[in-house]
Design a protein around this motif. Structure first.
Motif, PDB file in Angstrom:
ATOM      1  N   ALA A  54       0.815  -1.214   0.000  1.00 20.05           N
ATOM      2  CA  ALA A  54       0.000   0.000   0.000  1.00 20.05           C
ATOM      3  C   ALA A  54       0.849   1.265   0.000  1.00 20.05           C
ATOM      4  O   ALA A  54       0.307   2.357   0.040  1.00 20.05           O
ATOM      5  N   PHE A  55       2.173   1.108  -0.045  1.00 20.70           N
ATOM      6  CA  PHE A  55       3.079   2.249   0.027  1.00 20.70           C
ATOM      7  C   PHE A  55       3.979   2.264  -1.201  1.00 20.70           C
ATOM      8  O   PHE A  55       4.647   1.285  -1.515  1.00 20.70           O
ATOM      9  N   LEU A  56       3.976   3.389  -1.886  1.00 23.77           N
ATOM     10  CA  LEU A  56       4.773   3.556  -3.100  1.00 23.77           C
ATOM     11  C   LEU A  56       6.177   4.004  -2.736  1.00 23.77           C
ATOM     12  O   LEU A  56       6.347   4.942  -1.948  1.00 23.77           O
ATOM     13  N   PRO A  57       7.205   3.355  -3.296  1.00 25.65           N
ATOM     14  CA  PRO A  57       8.557   3.880  -3.074  1.00 25.65           C
ATOM     15  C   PRO A  57       8.652   5.329  -3.557  1.00 25.65           C
ATOM     16  O   PRO A  57       8.162   5.663  -4.642  1.00 25.65           O
ATOM     17  N   TRP A  58       9.245   6.180  -2.749  1.00 23.59           N
ATOM     18  CA  TRP A  58       9.348   7.596  -3.084  1.00 23.59           C
ATOM     19  C   TRP A  58      10.108   7.769  -4.393  1.00 23.59           C
ATOM     20  O   TRP A  58      11.240   7.305  -4.516  1.00 23.59           O
ATOM     21  N   PRO A  59       9.524   8.444  -5.402  1.00 22.95           N
ATOM     22  CA  PRO A  59      10.237   8.648  -6.665  1.00 22.95           C
ATOM     23  C   PRO A  59      11.482   9.503  -6.439  1.00 22.95           C
ATOM     24  O   PRO A  59      11.417  10.583  -5.848  1.00 22.95           O
ATOM     25  N   ALA A  60      12.602   9.031  -6.905  1.00 23.71           N
ATOM     26  CA  ALA A  60      13.869   9.723  -6.662  1.00 23.71           C
ATOM     27  C   ALA A  60      14.053  10.937  -7.559  1.00 23.71           C
ATOM     28  O   ALA A  60      14.901  11.787  -7.279  1.00 23.71           O
ATOM     29  N   ALA A 107       2.057  10.326  -8.869  1.00 22.98           N
ATOM     30  CA  ALA A 107       2.429   8.912  -8.959  1.00 22.98           C
ATOM     31  C   ALA A 107       1.770   8.112  -7.839  1.00 22.98           C
ATOM     32  O   ALA A 107       1.401   6.945  -8.029  1.00 22.98           O
ATOM     33  N   LEU A 108       1.595   8.735  -6.674  1.00 18.19           N
ATOM     34  CA  LEU A 108       0.944   8.042  -5.565  1.00 18.19           C
ATOM     35  C   LEU A 108      -0.542   7.827  -5.850  1.00 18.19           C
ATOM     36  O   LEU A 108      -1.074   6.730  -5.628  1.00 18.19           O
ATOM     37  N   THR A 109      -1.233   8.859  -6.331  1.00 22.15           N
ATOM     38  CA  THR A 109      -2.654   8.676  -6.622  1.00 22.15           C
ATOM     39  C   THR A 109      -2.848   7.724  -7.803  1.00 22.15           C
ATOM     40  O   THR A 109      -3.821   6.968  -7.836  1.00 22.15           O
ATOM     41  N   ASP A 110      -1.908   7.726  -8.766  1.00 25.90           N
ATOM     42  CA  ASP A 110      -1.940   6.703  -9.829  1.00 25.90           C
ATOM     43  C   ASP A 110      -1.871   5.307  -9.204  1.00 25.90           C
ATOM     44  O   ASP A 110      -2.647   4.408  -9.540  1.00 25.90           O
ATOM     45  N   PHE A 111      -0.930   5.150  -8.310  1.00 25.03           N
ATOM     46  CA  PHE A 111      -0.653   3.871  -7.657  1.00 25.03           C
ATOM     47  C   PHE A 111      -1.880   3.349  -6.907  1.00 25.03           C
ATOM     48  O   PHE A 111      -2.166   2.147  -6.892  1.00 25.03           O
ATOM     49  N   LEU A 112      -2.636   4.283  -6.317  1.00 27.81           N
ATOM     50  CA  LEU A 112      -3.808   3.896  -5.546  1.00 27.81           C
ATOM     51  C   LEU A 112      -5.072   3.762  -6.395  1.00 27.81           C
ATOM     52  O   LEU A 112      -6.118   3.379  -5.883  1.00 27.81           O
ATOM     53  N   GLY A 113      -4.957   4.109  -7.683  1.00 30.80           N
ATOM     54  CA  GLY A 113      -6.084   3.903  -8.580  1.00 30.80           C
ATOM     55  C   GLY A 113      -6.960   5.108  -8.796  1.00 30.80           C
ATOM     56  O   GLY A 113      -8.124   4.965  -9.178  1.00 30.80           O
ATOM     57  N   ALA A 114      -6.426   6.320  -8.544  1.00 31.87           N
ATOM     58  CA  ALA A 114      -7.179   7.553  -8.774  1.00 31.87           C
ATOM     59  C   ALA A 114      -6.682   8.186 -10.060  1.00 31.87           C
ATOM     60  O   ALA A 114      -5.565   8.721 -10.086  1.00 31.87           O
ATOM     61  N   PRO A 115      -7.444   8.155 -11.135  1.00 31.85           N
ATOM     62  CA  PRO A 115      -6.975   8.699 -12.415  1.00 31.85           C
ATOM     63  C   PRO A 115      -6.677  10.197 -12.323  1.00 31.85           C
ATOM     64  O   PRO A 115      -7.349  10.947 -11.611  1.00 31.85           O
ATOM     65  N   ARG A 116      -5.675  10.609 -13.053  1.00 27.96           N
ATOM     66  CA  ARG A 116      -5.272  12.016 -13.039  1.00 27.96           C
ATOM     67  C   ARG A 116      -6.355  12.912 -13.635  1.00 27.96           C
ATOM     68  O   ARG A 116      -7.040  12.540 -14.580  1.00 27.96           O
ATOM     69  N   GLN A 117      -6.453  14.098 -13.071  1.00 26.54           N
ATOM     70  CA  GLN A 117      -7.378  15.123 -13.560  1.00 26.54           C
ATOM     71  C   GLN A 117      -6.604  16.368 -13.986  1.00 26.54           C
ATOM     72  O   GLN A 117      -7.079  17.483 -13.855  1.00 26.54           O
ATOM     73  N   GLY A 118      -5.421  16.163 -14.514  1.00 21.74           N
ATOM     74  CA  GLY A 118      -4.576  17.258 -14.964  1.00 21.74           C
ATOM     75  C   GLY A 118      -3.502  17.607 -13.952  1.00 21.74           C
ATOM     76  O   GLY A 118      -3.560  17.221 -12.787  1.00 21.74           O
ATOM     77  N   GLU A 119      -2.488  18.348 -14.425  1.00 21.51           N
ATOM     78  CA  GLU A 119      -1.358  18.750 -13.584  1.00 21.51           C
ATOM     79  C   GLU A 119      -1.428  20.225 -13.187  1.00 21.51           C
ATOM     80  O   GLU A 119      -0.541  20.705 -12.484  1.00 21.51           O
ATOM     81  N   ARG A 120      -2.451  20.928 -13.622  1.00 23.55           N
ATOM     82  CA  ARG A 120      -2.498  22.375 -13.397  1.00 23.55           C
ATOM     83  C   ARG A 120      -2.597  22.690 -11.903  1.00 23.55           C
ATOM     84  O   ARG A 120      -3.208  21.946 -11.127  1.00 23.55           O
ATOM     85  N   LEU A 121      -2.013  23.807 -11.523  1.00 21.94           N
ATOM     86  CA  LEU A 121      -2.115  24.308 -10.160  1.00 21.94           C
ATOM     87  C   LEU A 121      -3.228  25.349 -10.082  1.00 21.94           C
ATOM     88  O   LEU A 121      -3.599  25.959 -11.081  1.00 21.94           O
ATOM     89  N   GLU A 122      -3.739  25.550  -8.891  1.00 22.19           N
ATOM     90  CA  GLU A 122      -4.780  26.537  -8.635  1.00 22.19           C
ATOM     91  C   GLU A 122      -4.476  27.220  -7.305  1.00 22.19           C
ATOM     92  O   GLU A 122      -3.955  26.596  -6.385  1.00 22.19           O
TER      93      GLU A 122
END
Length: 346
Positions: free
Chosen positions: A137-143, A153-168
């Motif tokens: 249940a724990f993703l190795p920290w991306p180096a 990458a963590l939300t991908d790993f847990l099965g939550a599809p991305r909704q964009g990379e934009r900041l708000e």
């Protein structure tokens, strides 16, 4: 607990542990967006540093509740309030969270703190090579890579599809009112001034005040735009003010993140050596140039390089070369909609 859990059986009561300064929290917004889209009915509580209390009002679509983290011995982000820790843990344990999501970093201590919340399940990051019964249940920290993409990458790993990379960073009415009350925006037309923010945290990360001043003087000479020093109340801001030949507006009292964002949101350009300001400008979609000297630029530079270029000038780098590159990037941004005189120079 298995990866992809969020796709099939979303927890109803989720705690997200992310107790970091401004840049760290802004970089988490795309991951929070993905988490909310995957679990639209869940109640999501953010555990963060006290400054982030208004996340529930600023991001009501992603966060439902907030609990201030009092710090913990060994975690460097703030001095721990030792007497407050037992009550803090008791409160969280009483809420009976289904899932505690450790998005703080890869440290074993962060995972140990999250385990004290006594949620039904824990997930998050772990150090590379860590072992244990729950490592699935724990993703190795991306180096490598940007902070935004590491968290996604963590939300991908847990099965939550991305909704964009934009900041708000939604501005609130009180942000604008606080800016008006401060007097820092008096007589400054929207898009009619340049902000300098010389305020990187550690001394080794700060760009020399003489370099900031040289850039400010040159940009004012090229554009005629007034200069605003937004690092109000800081020694770095005072040093740049003293080195400038151009008069610059400089407040005496530090602004809250919301009030500072309101000031930056109407700037024509922002030049800083601060990763918090870099990500705040990215969230506000304000043109900016960020100087990096020691901080990991790959990790903390904004993703949108065209509007937010970064310049690497480590200690020992020739000052004239750094000034020239910052000016080149700044003038290119300004030339996009400035008069022909500046376009020709850029």
């Amino acid at each position: 607990m298995k990866t992809s859990l969020l796709q099939y059986r979303c927890p109803r009561n989720i705690l997200v542990f992310r107790a970091l300064p401004v840049a760290g929290m802004l970089c988490a917004v795309p991951a929070l967006r993905a988490l909310r889209a995957a679990c639209p009915e869940a109640r999501i509580t953010l555990v963060g540093l006290p400054w982030a209390r208004d996340f529930t009002r600023r991001y009501p679509g992603y966060v439902d509740d907030f609990v201030a983290f009092p710090g913990f011995p060994g975690l460097p982000e703030q001095t721990p309030d030792i007497p407050a820790i037992p009550g803090f843990l008791t409160e969280l344990q009483s809420r009976r969270f289904d899932l505690a999501l450790q998005m703080h970093d890869e440290s074993p201590l962060a995972n140990a703190v999250a385990a004290l919340f006594d949620a039904g399940a824990n997930a998050g990051f772990r150090a590379a090579g860590a072992t244990g019964s729950e490592t699935d249940a724990f993703l190795p920290w991306p180096a490598q890579g940007s902070e935004i993409r590491r968290l996604l990458a963590l939300t991908d790993f847990l099965g939550a599809p991305r909704q964009g990379e934009r900041l708000e960073f939604p501005l609130l009415a009180e942000d604008m009112q606080a800016l008006a009350d401060s007097g820092q925006a008096d007589d400054l037309p929207p898009g009619g001034y340049i902000c300098l923010h010389p305020n990187a945290g550690a001394a080794g990360e700060r760009w020399p005040p003489q370099a900031f001043a040289a850039v400010g003087d040159a940009l004012h000479a090229a554009t005629g735009l007034p200069l605003v020093l937004t690092a109000a109340g800081s020694d770095a801001g005072h040093a740049v003010q003293q080195a400038l030949h151009t008069p610059a507006r400089h407040g005496q009292a530090p602004l809250t993140p919301g009030t500072l964002a309101a000031q930056l949101s109407a700037a024509r350009l922002v030049v800083s050596d601060d990763q918090d300001i870099a990500q705040l400008c990215a969230a506000l979609h304000r043109p900016s140039v960020t100087i990096f000297r020691a901080t990991d630029m790959e990790r903390w530079a904004p993703l949108e390089r065209e509007l937010h270029p970064s310049v690497w000038t480590p200690p020992g780098f020739a000052a004239d070369e750094g000034i020239a590159e910052v000016l080149r990037q700044a003038e290119a941004l300004l030339a996009r909609d400035q008069p022909a005189r500046l376009r020709a120079r850029a």
